[in-house]
Design an enzyme around this catalytic site. Structure first.
Site, mmCIF file in Angstrom:
data_model
loop_
_atom_site.group_PDB
_atom_site.id
_atom_site.type_symbol
_atom_site.label_atom_id
_atom_site.label_comp_id
_atom_site.label_asym_id
_atom_site.label_seq_id
_atom_site.Cartn_x
_atom_site.Cartn_y
_atom_site.Cartn_z
ATOM 1 N N GLN A 102 -14.640 -16.935 40.951
ATOM 2 C CA GLN A 102 -14.690 -17.486 42.306
ATOM 3 C C GLN A 102 -16.047 -18.153 42.543
ATOM 4 O OE1 GLN A 102 -12.120 -17.574 44.375
ATOM 5 N NE2 GLN A 102 -13.192 -18.421 46.121
ATOM 6 N N LYS B 154 -5.348 -14.468 46.541
ATOM 7 C CA LYS B 154 -4.901 -14.876 45.202
ATOM 8 C C LYS B 154 -4.223 -13.694 44.498
ATOM 9 C CE LYS B 154 -8.391 -18.465 44.852
ATOM 10 N NZ LYS B 154 -9.744 -18.854 44.508
ATOM 11 N N ASP C 34 -8.105 -22.686 36.677
ATOM 12 C CA ASP C 34 -8.765 -23.452 37.740
ATOM 13 C C ASP C 34 -8.882 -24.934 37.371
ATOM 14 O OD1 ASP C 34 -9.692 -22.503 40.167
ATOM 15 O OD2 ASP C 34 -11.527 -21.632 39.338
HETATM 16 N N1 GUN Z 1 -13.989 -21.364 45.702
HETATM 17 C C1 GUN Z 1 -13.281 -22.028 46.653
HETATM 18 N N2 GUN Z 1 -12.180 -22.573 46.104
HETATM 19 C C2 GUN Z 1 -12.179 -22.238 44.801
HETATM 20 C C3 GUN Z 1 -11.288 -22.506 43.720
HETATM 21 O O1 GUN Z 1 -10.264 -23.175 43.840
HETATM 22 N N3 GUN Z 1 -11.643 -21.977 42.519
HETATM 23 C C4 GUN Z 1 -12.773 -21.265 42.349
HETATM 24 N N4 GUN Z 1 -13.047 -20.797 41.127
HETATM 25 N N5 GUN Z 1 -13.619 -21.000 43.330
HETATM 26 C C5 GUN Z 1 -13.315 -21.490 44.546
#
Ligand code: GUN
Length: 295
Positions: free
Chosen positions: A97, A53, A120
């Site tokens: 995350q 990311k 998100d």
């Molecule tokens: N863990 C796995 N995929 C995601 C996501 O898209 N956002 C977040 N915050 N955690 C994740």
């Protein structure tokens, strides 16, 4: 004729190029879109996701940083970090995350994020906005990415029967909300199937657009699919494979080869929905930054 492949890598690259162009327009106005990812603990898979990311942000000319906190971080400490990020004008998007360690209430963490920085799309305010069709909503990245795959592939959705397998908060439910709205890439008649659905195949066989997001390896077989349907596979499952170098391979929720023979369009795994998630995260972040100009 086998189904046409929906190339998520290529479509994600187009979205990322558009995001980079938008970021370049904002830069002369002194606005560099910024995403801060918070990673609590040392789960190796999460560390990989977070690194990708951050890298994607930099490639789009955005600011991307990761705050790494130890697994022993308390909920109060994490909430204090979020408060600081909420107040920081250089931070336009905040992503914590998931999963967080078990002693932390994930929902309390999500609720603490300023909805205007919730790129998100997990905050209840954004979930509500997605449901009512508010154009200001930050939709969760995976279902938003699926919708872009459909529109970018020129697939007509209006009036179509969309059947979604899975009712998760981050995919199934928002996917249903997005597809049932009025507008481009939407206007579908939506059915959501789940673990208590009776006679699953009777529903899936009606689908013009079938979206599998149940997390069960290769569960969708050819006989569950209407000839000519568009099949979107959200699943990412590890299955043991002694012939593979790592001892496993990644498969979706759809039995790809046999379903490809009956569908009109299909997403591969990997290389379908997966790459769209980060692309939509960048798109949400650049939009969050742009919205600060009009506030
Ligand atoms: N863990 C796995 N995929 C995601 C996501 O898209 N956002 C977040 N915050 N955690 C994740």
């Amino acid at each position: 004729m086998p189904a046409e492949l929906i190339d998520g890598v290529a479509i994600a690259a187009r979205v990322r190029a558009r995001v980079a162009a938008e970021a370049a327009v904002l830069a002369p106005r002194g606005l560099v879109p910024g995403l801060t990812v918070v990673l609590v603990g040392d789960d190796p898979a999460s560390a990989v996701y977070v690194a990708s990311k951050e890298k994607a942000c930099h490639e789009a000319g955005m600011r991307g940083e990761t705050i790494r906190l130890p697994a022993t971080t308390t909920e109060a400490e994490l909430l204090a970090v979020i408060d600081r990020l909420n107040a920081d004008p250089a931070v336009h998007g905040i992503l914590v995350q998931m999963p967080v360690p078990r002693h932390i209430d994930a929902q309390a963490v999500i609720r603490r994020i300023d909805p205007a920085k919730d790129v998100d799309g997990f905050h209840p305010v954004n979930a509500g906005k997605v449901l009512i069709g508010d154009p200001d909503a930050f939709a969760p990245c995976t279902p938003a990415g699926v919708q872009v795959l459909l529109t970018e592939s020129g697939i007509e959705t209006a009036g179509k029967e969309a059947v979604i397998l899975g009712r998760s908060t981050i995919v199934g439910k928002p996917m249903a909300a997005l597809l049932m709205q009025a507008g481009r890439g939407a206007d579908c008649t939506v059915t959501v199937c789940h673990s208590r659905t009776r006679d699953l195949a009777s529903h899936t066989r009606r689908a013009d657009i079938l979206i599998a997001a149940i997390g069960k390896p290769e569960m969708v077989t050819a006989e569950m699919v209407k000839p000519g349907a568009v099949v979107i596979d959200v699943g990412i499952n590890r299955v043991e494979d002694p012939t593979a170098k790592q001892g496993y391979r990644i498969v979706g929720d759809v039995r790809f080869e046999e379903v490809r023979a009956v569908a009109s369009h299909i997403t591969p795994v990997p290389g379908g929905v997966g790459p769209m998630t980060i692309a939509m995260l960048l798109a949400n972040t650049v939009r969050a930054a742009r919205l600060t100009l009009v506030r």
